[in-house]
Design a protein around this motif. Structure first.
Motif, PDB file in Angstrom:
ATOM      1  N   VAL A 178       0.841  -1.202   0.000  1.00  0.00           N
ATOM      2  CA  VAL A 178       0.000   0.000   0.000  1.00  0.00           C
ATOM      3  C   VAL A 178       0.876   1.251   0.000  1.00  0.00           C
ATOM      4  CG1 VAL A 178      -1.674   1.336   1.337  1.00  0.00           C
ATOM      5  CG2 VAL A 178      -1.956  -1.144   1.109  1.00  0.00           C
ATOM      6  N   ARG A 179       1.912   1.267   0.827  1.00  0.00           N
ATOM      7  CA  ARG A 179       2.788   2.450   0.890  1.00  0.00           C
ATOM      8  C   ARG A 179       3.469   2.706  -0.450  1.00  0.00           C
ATOM      9  NH1 ARG A 179       4.121   0.061   5.887  1.00  0.00           N
ATOM     10  NH2 ARG A 179       6.075  -0.769   5.063  1.00  0.00           N
ATOM     11  N   THR A 203       0.987   3.975  -3.081  1.00  0.00           N
ATOM     12  CA  THR A 203       0.643   5.372  -2.798  1.00  0.00           C
ATOM     13  C   THR A 203       1.746   6.296  -3.286  1.00  0.00           C
ATOM     14  OG1 THR A 203      -0.632   4.682  -0.857  1.00  0.00           O
ATOM     15  CG2 THR A 203      -0.002   7.004  -0.993  1.00  0.00           C
ATOM     16  N   THR A 237      -3.121   5.321  -6.654  1.00  0.00           N
ATOM     17  CA  THR A 237      -3.953   5.395  -5.457  1.00  0.00           C
ATOM     18  C   THR A 237      -5.163   4.473  -5.503  1.00  0.00           C
ATOM     19  OG1 THR A 237      -5.050   7.331  -6.423  1.00  0.00           O
ATOM     20  CG2 THR A 237      -3.247   7.745  -4.875  1.00  0.00           C
ATOM     21  N   ARG A 238      -5.667   4.204  -6.686  1.00  0.00           N
ATOM     22  CA  ARG A 238      -6.828   3.317  -6.757  1.00  0.00           C
ATOM     23  C   ARG A 238      -6.490   1.926  -6.226  1.00  0.00           C
ATOM     24  NH1 ARG A 238      -9.608   0.733 -12.193  1.00  0.00           N
ATOM     25  NH2 ARG A 238     -10.996  -0.691 -11.096  1.00  0.00           N
ATOM     26  N   ALA A 258      -3.959   1.150  -4.310  1.00  0.00           N
ATOM     27  CA  ALA A 258      -3.624   1.267  -2.893  1.00  0.00           C
ATOM     28  C   ALA A 258      -4.884   1.329  -2.034  1.00  0.00           C
ATOM     29  CB  ALA A 258      -2.766   2.514  -2.671  1.00  0.00           C
ATOM     30  N   ARG A 259      -5.855   2.107  -2.491  1.00  0.00           N
ATOM     31  CA  ARG A 259      -7.105   2.240  -1.732  1.00  0.00           C
ATOM     32  C   ARG A 259      -7.826   0.903  -1.642  1.00  0.00           C
ATOM     33  NH1 ARG A 259     -11.100   6.120  -4.481  1.00  0.00           N
ATOM     34  NH2 ARG A 259     -11.504   4.255  -5.718  1.00  0.00           N
ATOM     35  N   TYR A 308      -3.439   4.914   6.223  1.00  0.00           N
ATOM     36  CA  TYR A 308      -3.053   5.050   4.818  1.00  0.00           C
ATOM     37  C   TYR A 308      -4.234   5.517   3.970  1.00  0.00           C
ATOM     38  CZ  TYR A 308       0.952   2.222   6.316  1.00  0.00           C
ATOM     39  OH  TYR A 308       2.064   1.747   6.962  1.00  0.00           O
ATOM     40  N   GLN A 340      -4.613   9.248   4.032  1.00  0.00           N
ATOM     41  CA  GLN A 340      -3.644   9.863   3.121  1.00  0.00           C
ATOM     42  C   GLN A 340      -4.072   9.697   1.663  1.00  0.00           C
ATOM     43  OE1 GLN A 340       0.158   7.945   3.261  1.00  0.00           O
ATOM     44  NE2 GLN A 340       1.131   9.362   1.824  1.00  0.00           N
ATOM     45  N   ILE A 341      -4.517   8.490   1.298  1.00  0.00           N
ATOM     46  CA  ILE A 341      -4.888   8.198  -0.088  1.00  0.00           C
ATOM     47  C   ILE A 341      -6.099   9.016  -0.519  1.00  0.00           C
ATOM     48  CG2 ILE A 341      -5.768   6.388  -1.607  1.00  0.00           C
ATOM     49  CD1 ILE A 341      -4.107   4.418   0.189  1.00  0.00           C
ATOM     50  N   GLU A 352      -6.764  12.039  -3.332  1.00  0.00           N
ATOM     51  CA  GLU A 352      -7.783  11.945  -4.378  1.00  0.00           C
ATOM     52  C   GLU A 352      -8.865  13.023  -4.220  1.00  0.00           C
ATOM     53  OE1 GLU A 352      -9.110   7.879  -3.961  1.00  0.00           O
ATOM     54  OE2 GLU A 352      -7.657   7.181  -5.447  1.00  0.00           O
TER      55      GLU A 352
END
Length: 620
Positions: free
Chosen positions: A465-466, A469, A474-475, A477-478, A501, A504-505, A509
Motif C-alpha cells: 500500500v505504501r 501510494t 492510489t486506486r 492502494a485504496r 493510509y 492519506q490516499i 484523491e
C-alpha cells in the motif's frame, strides 16, 4: 482466525470492488428490455412462439456467466485483463526466487549452499545428522572468503525433486554441498561432495568414519569445513582457523537442543504464531544450558530469544483487539522465566569473547534500547567475526534504517536477504529500505514478492500500500487498504494502519470528507498515536502530526511506522510533516533519543569503525 462475519464482509466488499453489483443491475435491465421487445415483436414478425421462450432462457443462462466473467475480468484501455491485477501480481511476483529482480540472489565465485544431509538407514532425519548439517553451516559462516546461505533457506530442500542447478539458481550460489549421514552403534559415517551445479560434477568428494563422541563429531565438522574452504581456494585467517576448530560444547544433546532452538527462532514471523515460536526456542536453549552451563552459543541464543520476546510484548501492548494479540501469540505475563537478555549475552561473552553470536546478541539488545552507537559497535564486531552471519547484517540494516541512513541500511539488508532469502523479517526490511531510498517501484516488487513466496502477508500488504501510494497508483492502494479493513476491522493494528493510509490516499484523491471520516474512526477505535499522526500528516496537517509524535513515549519512536514518517516523509508522501514548523526540532529529539549527534550522524569514534556491508565471498 478470521471469523465468518469478517469473511462475509470481505466477500461483499470484493463483489462491490469488482463491480459485480453494477453489472448485475445493468444485465437485469438490458435483459428485461430485450424480453419485452421479443414478446411484442416476434409474433408480429411471424416468428414461432418458442423463440420468445428461447430469449428468456438465453437471458437466464447468460446471467451467472456474465457475473462470473465480471468477477474474473475487467475492461481496460489495453483490453480485457484479469480483475485485481495487483492481486495477481502479488501472488506471482515472488512465487519463485527465479524471477528477475535487482535483489534476486546473485552468485558469487565462492557462494555456497549446504543442503540438509540425508540420513542413511532411517525413515526420518537423524538428530545428529541435522546437528552435523547445522554445525557445518555455522563453521563455514566464519570464513570471510565464503558466502554461505543460512539454514532457514536451505532446509526447504530437505525433500525435493529439484536439481542442484535449480537449487543453485534459486539461492544464487555457485556451489552446492550434498552429504549423507549414518549412525552405526558407536560410530558415525559421513559422505560429502562439493558440486558444480553448472556441470553437475563434483569438485571434491570424501567419506569419513569417526567415533561417536563429542571430540570425534566436532573434529569431523572442522575437517569438513576446511576441506570445503580449501577446495574453493579460500583462505583461513588464524582467527578463523581457531573458530573453525573450536569445540562448542562437551555434550552432544546440548548441541542438538541448541540447533533446535536456532531453527525455531529463525522461523519467527507474524504468520507462524511468533510468541509460541519464541517460547519453544527459549525452552530449547534453556535445556541446552542445563546440560552444559558453559555452552556460550546456547547463552547467546537464550539472549536473542529474550530480546525478541521483549519486542513481541511491545507489539502485544499495541494490539487493542484480542484477535491480533492472539496472532502475535504473547501476553504481558508470558515467558516469565526468561532471564534478563543482558545477563545471558554477557555470560556468553565471558565464556567466549570472540563469539559472533554473542556480540550480535548485545547489538540487538542495544538496538531495542535505542542505543545506536553501542548497537553499531557490537553488530559490526559480529559481522567481522562471522561474515556470513545473516542475523548481524539483518539487524545492522534495521539499525541504519531507523537512524536515517537508508543507503547503508540497504547494503546490509540486501546481504542478509542473499544469505537467507526465505526469511520474512529480512525481506520486510528490504522493501522498507527501497522505499526509504526513493525506489518505490523496487519496494513494490519486493512487497509482492514476499507475499508470492508465501512467507507473510500482513506486513507485506501494508508495504505494498505504501509503495503504490508513493507511485501515485492510489486506486490500487485504496482497494488493498479497504480490503484489509473489511477483513480485520479498523480497530486492529493492521486495520488501523490501513485506515491511516486510507486517510492519506483519499486526501490525495481530493476526497477530504471521506478521509476525515476515517480519521474519526481511528480516533474512536483508540488507534495508536503513530497511526493518528500519520493520518494528520496525510491530511496536510503537519503541525498536528508533529504535536502527536512529540507527545508519544520516545521508546515508540523505534517502531518502523513512526520511523518511516519522521525519517523519510518525502518517501512516503507526507510532505506536510516535513514542512511543519516543529519538524526540525522533532528530528533532533529523535536523534538524541537514539544517542546520535544532532544532525543524525553516529559519534565519530563509532563511525570510524562502522564500515559498509562486507563483500561476503571475498578474501581479506
Amino acid at each position: 482466525m478470521t471469523d465468518p462475519l469478517s469473511r462475509l464482509r470481505r466477500f461483499l466488499s470484493e463483489l462491490k470492488r469488482r463491480k459485480v453489483y453494477r453489472m448485475a443491475a445493468f444485465y437485469a435491465a438490458v435483459a428485461f428490455v430485450l424480453i419485452q421487445v421479443a414478446d411484442l415483436t416476434f409474433v408480429r414478425l411471424g416468428l414461432p412462439a418458442w423463440t420468445v421462450t428461447f430469449v428468456i432462457v438465453l437471458a437466464a443462462v447468460g446471467f451467472p456467466l456474465t457475473l462470473v466473467t465480471t468477477w474474473s475480468l475487467e475492461i481496460t484501455p489495453e483490453g480485457l485483463r484479469r480483475t485485481s491485477a495487483h492481486d495477481a501480481e502479488r501472488k506471482n511476483a515472488g512465487a519463485s526466487l527465479e524471477s528477475s529482480s535487482d535483489s534476486e540472489p546473485q552468485a558469487g565465485e565462492r557462494s555456497i549452499a549446504v543442503l540438509p544431509f540425508r540420513s542413511i538407514g532411517r525413515g526420518e532425519p537423524s538428530a545428529l545428522g541435522e546437528g552435523m548439517h547445522d554445525a557445518l553451516l555455522t563453521r563455514l559462516s566464519n570464513v570471510s572468503g565464503l558466502k554461505v546461505i543460512s539454514r532457514t533457506s536451505v532446509r526447504q530442500y530437505r525433500e525435493t525433486d529439484k536439481t542442484t542447478a535449480q537449487i543453485a539458481r534459486e539461492l544464487g550460489v555457485k556451489w552446492v554441498v550434498e552429504g549423507a549421514f549414518q549412525e552405526m552403534d558407536d560410530e558415525i559415517q559421513v559422505n560429502a561432495q562439493l558440486i558444480d551445479p553448472r556441470t553437475d560434477t563434483h569438485r571434491w568428494a570424501a567419506s569419513y568414519r569417526r567415533n561417536l563422541t563429542t571430540g570425534g563429531l566436532f573434529d569431523l565438522q572442522s575437517e569438513l569445513t576446511k576441506e570445503v574452504t580449501y577446495s574453493l581456494e579460500a583462505e583461513l585467517t588464524p582467527g578463523e582457523k581457531n573458530r573453525v576448530e573450536r569445540r562448542p560444547t562437551r555434550d552432544l544433546d546440548a548441541y542438538r537442543l541448541y540447533t533446535e532452538g536456532r531453527r525455531k527462532l529463525g522461523r519467527r514471523s507474524f504468520d507462524v504464531e511468533p510468541g509460541r515460536t519464541v517460547e519453544e526456542a527459549a525452552a530449547s536453549f534453556q535445556l541446552a544450558i542445563e546440560r552444559d552451563g558453559d555452552f556460550a552459543l546456547a547463552w547467546a541464543g537464550l539472549a536473542d530469544a529474550a530480546v525478541v520476546h521483549q519486542r513481541m510484548l511491545k507489539w502485544t501492548e499495541l494490539a487493542t483487539d484480542p484477535d491480533t494479540a492472539e496472532r502475535i501469540g504473547l501476553t504481558a505475563t508470558a515467558l516469565k522465566d526468561l532471564p534478563d537478555p543482558e545477563e545471558a549475552a554477557r555470560r556468553a561473552l565471558e565464556l567466549d569473547p570472540e563469539l559472533a553470536e554473542a556480540h550480535a546478541s548485545i547489538g540487538v539488545l542495544r538496538l531495542e534500547q535505542m542505543d545506536a552507537p553501542s548497537a553499531a559497535d557490537a553488530l559490526h564486531r559480529s559481522a567481522d567475526l562471522k561474515p556470513s552471519y545473516w542475523e548481524a547484517h539483518h539487524w545492522l540494516g534495521e539499525l541504519y534504517l531507523k537512524i536515517g541512513q537508508p543507503r547503508r541500511a540497504l547494503e546490509h539488508i540486501t546481504l542478509a536477504v542473499e544469505l537467507n532469502p526465505r526469511h520474512a523479517f529480512a525481506r520486510h526490511w528490504l522493501y522498507d529500505a527501497y522505499l526509504a531510498v526513493g525506489e518505490a517501484e523496487k519496494s513494490l516488487q519486493e512487497a509482492r514478492r514476499q507475499q508470492g513466496m508465501g512467507l507473510e502477508d500482513r506486513l507485506a500488504i501494508m508495504g505494498e500500500v505504501r509503495a503504490l501510494t508513493n507511485l501515485g497508483r492510489t486506486r490500487a492502494a485504496r482497494e488493498l487498504a479497504e480490503e484489509e479493513i473489511a477483513e480485520v476491522g479498523i480497530e486492529t493494528i493492521w486495520g488501523g494502519w490501513a485506515g491511516a493510509y486510507l486517510v492519506q490516499i483519499l486526501a490525495a484523491e481530493d476526497e477530504e470528507e471521506r478521509a476525515r471520516e476515517y480519521l474519526r474512526q481511528l480516533v474512536a477505535s483508540a488507534a495508536g498515536p503513530g497511526m493518528i499522526a500519520w493520518a494528520h500528516a496525510g491530511l496536510g496537517d503537519g503541525n498536528e502530526a508533529v504535536r502527536t509524535y512529540r507527545e508519544m513515549d520516545p521508546k515508540a519512536w523505534s517502531l518502523i511506522g513512526v520511523t518511516h514518517a519522521i525519517r523519510y516523509p518525502y518517501a512516503v508522501g507526507l510532505n506536510a510533516l516535513e514542512d511543519a514548523s516543529g519538524y526540525a526540532d522533532l528530528l533532533r529529539l529523535m536523534n538524541g533519543a537514539w544517542g546520535l549527534n544532532p544532525d543524525g550522524s553516529l559519534p565519530e569514534s563509532v563511525e570510524d569503525r562502522a564500515v559498509s556491508a562486507p563483500e561476503a565471498g571475498a578474501n581479506d
